[in-house]
Design a protein around this motif. Sequence first.
Motif, PDB file in Angstrom:
ATOM      1  N   TYR A  19       7.991  62.549  10.070  1.00 30.54           N
ATOM      2  CA  TYR A  19       7.960  61.969  11.420  1.00 30.54           C
ATOM      3  C   TYR A  19       6.550  61.481  11.755  1.00 30.54           C
ATOM      4  O   TYR A  19       6.347  60.386  12.265  1.00 30.54           O
ATOM      5  CB  TYR A  19       8.418  62.994  12.476  1.00 30.54           C
ATOM      6  CG  TYR A  19       8.181  62.467  13.875  1.00 30.54           C
ATOM      7  CD1 TYR A  19       9.021  61.515  14.424  1.00 30.54           C
ATOM      8  CD2 TYR A  19       7.065  62.869  14.603  1.00 30.54           C
ATOM      9  CE1 TYR A  19       8.772  60.984  15.680  1.00 30.54           C
ATOM     10  CE2 TYR A  19       6.814  62.340  15.860  1.00 30.54           C
ATOM     11  CZ  TYR A  19       7.672  61.404  16.386  1.00 30.54           C
ATOM     12  OH  TYR A  19       7.423  60.865  17.611  1.00 30.54           O
ATOM     13  N   ARG A  23       5.768  57.571  12.650  1.00 30.88           N
ATOM     14  CA  ARG A  23       6.140  57.676  14.067  1.00 30.88           C
ATOM     15  C   ARG A  23       6.319  56.303  14.720  1.00 30.88           C
ATOM     16  O   ARG A  23       7.095  56.145  15.650  1.00 30.88           O
ATOM     17  CB  ARG A  23       5.176  58.568  14.840  1.00 30.88           C
ATOM     18  CG  ARG A  23       3.733  58.181  14.786  1.00 30.88           C
ATOM     19  CD  ARG A  23       2.897  59.394  15.234  1.00 30.88           C
ATOM     20  NE  ARG A  23       1.478  59.078  15.269  1.00 30.88           N
ATOM     21  CZ  ARG A  23       0.706  59.019  14.180  1.00 30.88           C
ATOM     22  NH1 ARG A  23       1.217  59.243  12.978  1.00 30.88           N
ATOM     23  NH2 ARG A  23      -0.574  58.733  14.291  1.00 30.88           N
ATOM     24  N   TRP A  26       9.847  55.411  14.227  1.00 32.44           N
ATOM     25  CA  TRP A  26      10.733  56.163  15.132  1.00 32.44           C
ATOM     26  C   TRP A  26      10.690  55.576  16.537  1.00 32.44           C
ATOM     27  O   TRP A  26      11.714  55.507  17.217  1.00 32.44           O
ATOM     28  CB  TRP A  26      10.345  57.644  15.147  1.00 32.44           C
ATOM     29  CG  TRP A  26      10.782  58.373  13.907  1.00 32.44           C
ATOM     30  CD1 TRP A  26      10.011  58.746  12.850  1.00 32.44           C
ATOM     31  CD2 TRP A  26      12.115  58.779  13.571  1.00 32.44           C
ATOM     32  NE1 TRP A  26      10.764  59.357  11.881  1.00 32.44           N
ATOM     33  CE2 TRP A  26      12.064  59.396  12.300  1.00 32.44           C
ATOM     34  CE3 TRP A  26      13.357  58.673  14.217  1.00 32.44           C
ATOM     35  CZ2 TRP A  26      13.194  59.902  11.671  1.00 32.44           C
ATOM     36  CZ3 TRP A  26      14.477  59.198  13.593  1.00 32.44           C
ATOM     37  CH2 TRP A  26      14.382  59.795  12.337  1.00 32.44           C
ATOM     38  N   GLN A  30      13.925  53.824  18.580  1.00 29.89           N
ATOM     39  CA  GLN A  30      14.363  54.251  19.906  1.00 29.89           C
ATOM     40  C   GLN A  30      15.058  53.097  20.636  1.00 29.89           C
ATOM     41  O   GLN A  30      15.945  53.306  21.461  1.00 29.89           O
ATOM     42  CB  GLN A  30      13.135  54.709  20.696  1.00 29.89           C
ATOM     43  CG  GLN A  30      13.458  55.436  21.957  1.00 29.89           C
ATOM     44  CD  GLN A  30      12.203  55.824  22.721  1.00 29.89           C
ATOM     45  OE1 GLN A  30      11.093  55.460  22.338  1.00 29.89           O
ATOM     46  NE2 GLN A  30      12.373  56.543  23.781  1.00 29.89           N
ATOM     47  N   PRO A  57      15.734  56.383   8.074  1.00 26.91           N
ATOM     48  CA  PRO A  57      16.471  56.366   9.346  1.00 26.91           C
ATOM     49  C   PRO A  57      16.702  54.931   9.814  1.00 26.91           C
ATOM     50  O   PRO A  57      15.820  54.082   9.701  1.00 26.91           O
ATOM     51  CB  PRO A  57      15.528  57.098  10.304  1.00 26.91           C
ATOM     52  CG  PRO A  57      14.688  57.960   9.423  1.00 26.91           C
ATOM     53  CD  PRO A  57      14.513  57.195   8.146  1.00 26.91           C
TER      54      PRO A  57
END
Length: 207
Positions: A19, A23, A26, A30, A57
């Motif tokens: 993560y 980041r 990520w 979102q 992801p």
Amino acid sequence: MPEFRELLDGYHRFRRTDYYRHRGRWEELQGGQHPPIMIISCCDSRVDPATVFDLSPGQAFVLRNVANIVPPYDGEAGLAGVRSAIEFGVTGLGVRHIVVMGHGSCGGIAASLKGGDQGLEGHSYLDDWIALLDEPRSRVIDDDSIEDKQTGLEYEAVRQSIVNLRGFPYIAEREAAGKIKLHGCHFAIGKGQLYVLDEESGAFRPD
Ligand SMILES: [Zn+2]
């Protein structure tokens, strides 16, 4: 029972490493997901598509169930978790590929070969679910050229799921228009080998 603590320890490792390194990604994720691929695989703890395909992801919309089965499209109303996930993946997210991944040593397939009556006594949702394999099971059992019935049915169940996907009208339309491709594959656990379905011959070949 330390297992849940181990799970949380894993979460903290993830926070500190993957993560932290990604980041920015990520934060971007979102805003929404746009995965190009949907993968339908078994619940089996040994065959996580994220591991087998080294996924990041956001890369794949993943649906897992016992024995990676796609039930036939029936056009009926109902509480259909698999069919609603397929509907969302295809019509909502616009995935361009659907991959059905079977695997070696599949317990759901073994249960079907044992006669399917392997769940709870009385009513078993599991038995009802595995009964979706009755037709492919009969074909495999009746085919004397298939010696290894377990692997034979693991393959045939993937083929059947692809046939069933083509029964969804919006998938058939998109496939005819070249907007979506369907793929079958099979992961042999011990060897770590992926076999990919060649639809013309019906054979699974190592990639
Ligand atoms: Zn399985």
